[in-house]
Every structure is written in structure tokens, then in C-alpha cells.
Design a protein around this motif. Structure first.
Motif, short mmCIF file in Angstrom:
data_model
loop_
_atom_site.label_atom_id
_atom_site.label_comp_id
_atom_site.label_asym_id
_atom_site.label_seq_id
_atom_site.Cartn_x
_atom_site.Cartn_y
_atom_site.Cartn_z
N GLN A 188 2.73 14.60 -8.70
CA GLN A 188 3.92 15.76 -8.46
C GLN A 188 4.12 15.87 -10.31
OE1 GLN A 188 4.56 17.37 -6.09
NE2 GLN A 188 5.92 18.59 -7.45
N GLU A 189 4.14 14.71 -10.86
CA GLU A 189 4.33 15.18 -12.47
C GLU A 189 3.05 16.00 -12.91
OE1 GLU A 189 5.14 11.07 -14.04
OE2 GLU A 189 7.17 11.21 -13.08
N THR A 190 2.16 15.45 -12.72
CA THR A 190 0.77 16.21 -13.63
C THR A 190 0.92 17.62 -12.91
OG1 THR A 190 -0.35 14.25 -13.24
CG2 THR A 190 -1.68 16.21 -13.51
N VAL A 191 1.22 17.87 -11.81
CA VAL A 191 1.26 19.48 -11.22
C VAL A 191 2.48 20.13 -12.04
CG1 VAL A 191 1.84 20.82 -9.23
CG2 VAL A 191 0.19 18.96 -8.91
N GLU A 192 3.54 19.56 -12.17
CA GLU A 192 4.46 20.31 -12.75
C GLU A 192 4.23 20.35 -14.08
OE1 GLU A 192 7.86 17.68 -12.35
OE2 GLU A 192 8.15 18.28 -10.09
N ASP A 193 3.56 19.30 -14.85
CA ASP A 193 3.12 19.56 -16.32
C ASP A 193 1.98 20.74 -16.43
OD1 ASP A 193 3.09 18.88 -19.36
OD2 ASP A 193 1.03 17.95 -18.46
N LEU A 194 1.10 20.78 -15.61
CA LEU A 194 0.09 21.72 -15.80
C LEU A 194 0.78 22.97 -15.43
CD1 LEU A 194 -2.73 19.99 -13.74
CD2 LEU A 194 -2.82 20.64 -16.03
N ARG A 195 1.76 23.36 -14.49
CA ARG A 195 2.66 24.49 -14.27
C ARG A 195 2.99 24.90 -15.58
NH1 ARG A 195 4.80 23.35 -8.25
NH2 ARG A 195 2.82 23.99 -7.15
N ARG A 196 3.99 24.03 -16.22
CA ARG A 196 4.39 24.41 -17.48
C ARG A 196 3.47 25.00 -18.57
NH1 ARG A 196 7.69 19.76 -16.33
NH2 ARG A 196 6.41 18.56 -17.63
N ARG A 197 2.56 24.21 -18.66
CA ARG A 197 1.39 24.69 -19.47
C ARG A 197 0.87 25.91 -19.14
NH1 ARG A 197 -2.37 19.37 -21.10
NH2 ARG A 197 -0.50 17.92 -21.39
N MET A 210 0.74 -1.23 -0.10
CA MET A 210 0.06 -0.14 -0.01
C MET A 210 0.68 1.37 0.06
SD MET A 210 -2.87 -1.25 2.62
CE MET A 210 -3.42 0.40 3.06
N LEU A 211 2.02 1.28 0.68
CA LEU A 211 2.92 2.45 0.83
C LEU A 211 3.44 2.45 -0.56
CD1 LEU A 211 4.39 4.56 2.59
CD2 LEU A 211 5.78 2.97 3.31
N SER A 212 3.84 1.53 -1.04
CA SER A 212 4.47 1.67 -2.45
C SER A 212 3.55 2.37 -3.31
CB SER A 212 4.83 0.28 -3.04
OG SER A 212 5.52 0.22 -4.23
N GLN A 213 2.13 1.95 -3.65
CA GLN A 213 1.24 2.25 -4.33
C GLN A 213 1.18 3.74 -4.18
OE1 GLN A 213 -0.13 0.67 -6.70
NE2 GLN A 213 -1.17 2.38 -7.39
N GLU A 214 1.05 4.37 -2.86
CA GLU A 214 0.81 5.76 -2.49
C GLU A 214 1.76 6.40 -2.87
OE1 GLU A 214 -1.72 7.22 -0.97
OE2 GLU A 214 -3.00 5.57 -1.29
N ARG A 215 3.16 5.89 -2.58
CA ARG A 215 4.33 6.69 -3.23
C ARG A 215 4.23 6.79 -4.78
NH1 ARG A 215 8.75 3.54 0.21
NH2 ARG A 215 8.55 4.76 1.97
N GLU A 216 3.88 5.90 -5.56
CA GLU A 216 3.78 5.93 -7.01
C GLU A 216 2.57 7.01 -7.28
OE1 GLU A 216 4.19 5.39 -10.80
OE2 GLU A 216 5.60 4.86 -9.43
N ASN A 217 1.60 7.02 -6.73
CA ASN A 217 0.32 7.91 -7.15
C ASN A 217 0.77 9.26 -6.54
OD1 ASN A 217 -1.09 5.63 -7.59
ND2 ASN A 217 -2.38 5.63 -5.44
N SER A 218 1.67 9.36 -5.63
CA SER A 218 2.16 10.98 -5.06
C SER A 218 3.11 11.09 -6.41
CB SER A 218 2.91 10.99 -3.96
OG SER A 218 3.49 11.95 -3.34
#
Length: 152
Positions: free
Chosen positions: A105-114, A93-101
Motif C-alpha cells: 500500500q505504501e508503494t502504491v501511494e508513493d507511485l501515485r504521488r510520483r 503467517m497472518l502478521s507477515q501478510e499484513r506487513e506485506n500488504s
């Protein structure tokens, strides 16, 4: 037929003090005699302490005292197995949460660039374009009195 606290303790395998505390706490209903002794209905007793459960628990305690190494090792290995399964599930579960996080984070960075790129485009469109350098000299010095198509 009602039982005394002593009989109830024998039937359940619990101590008299355990039965007495349960009555005083209201977990077991009992009637009080004139001499102060309690009478307990068997159905009421077994509603709270099912028949045989307390006896098996008591027997297990006695067996553990007689053979501490045998009982402890069997219980210990079963408990360890349960804990290992729980640990593995928690790690998954912790591994899955890390992957989701990480994905978030990648999505937030992509949205900031856009957003930054879109903001730059909007600002570029909002700024007036400057005429070529030779046209600047021909333009009148007061921009409010520019000449249009109609000669007024």
C-alpha cells in the motif's frame, strides 16, 4: 491359502461388515465360492489393512472405553499442543501478510504521488509559455502573420 470373511476380520481386528463393504467397494479383491461366500488372500487383505494397525486401533478404542479419563486427557493435551503450534504458525503467517500488504500500500501511494508530480511537469511543459505583459501589446493581432527573420 485363502481366508473367509470371518477369519479376515479376526486377523485384522475389524468387523466382518467392514471387510464385506471393502470387498463390495472394490478395495479388496476376493473370489466368490459357489455357495456365495468370499475367499480373501491374506496378502490382499494386508495390502489394504496392514497387519496390526487395525488391532492397535481396536485396542486403543477398548482402552479408551475402559479408562476414558486417562486416554482422553493424554490425547486431548497432545491435540491441544498441536493446535497451539498450528495457531501460532497461522498467526505468524497472518502478521507477515499484513506487513506485506502495508508495504504494498505504501508503494502504491508513493507511485501515485510520483505519477501525479510527473503528470504536472508534463502538462507544464506542454502549455505554451505566455510572453511578458508589455510584449503582448507589440505583437500583431493575427498570430499567423508574424514576422520572422526573413522579410517576405
Amino acid at each position: 491359502m485363502s481366508w473367509s470373511i470371518s477369519r479376515a476380520a479376526k486377523e485384522t481386528g475389524l468387523s466382518k461388515s467392514t471387510i464385506s463393504r471393502a470387498i463390495k467397494a472394490g478395495r479388496i479383491s476376493a473370489s466368490r465360492q459357489d455357495d456365495g461366500a468370499y475367499l480373501i488372500e491374506p496378502a490382499e487383505l494386508f495390502r489394504v489393512y496392514p497387519r496390526g494397525v487395525a488391532q492397535r486401533t481396536s485396542e486403543a478404542r477398548h482402552d479408551a472405553l475402559r479408562n476414558p479419563h486417562e486416554e482422553a486427557s493424554a490425547t486431548h493435551s497432545k491435540d491441544m499442543e498441536i493446535l497451539q503450534v498450528k495457531l501460532a504458525m497461522t498467526e505468524a503467517m497472518l502478521s507477515q501478510e499484513r506487513e506485506n500488504s502495508r508495504r504494498q500500500q505504501e508503494t502504491v501511494e508513493d507511485l501515485r504521488r510520483r505519477l501525479d508530480a510527473a503528470s504536472e511537469r508534463v502538462l507544464a511543459l506542454a502549455q505554451p509559455s505566455q510572453p511578458p505583459s508589455d510584449a503582448r501589446h507589440d505583437a500583431p493581432s493575427n498570430p499567423s502573420k508574424r514576422r520572422g527573420w526573413w522579410p517576405f
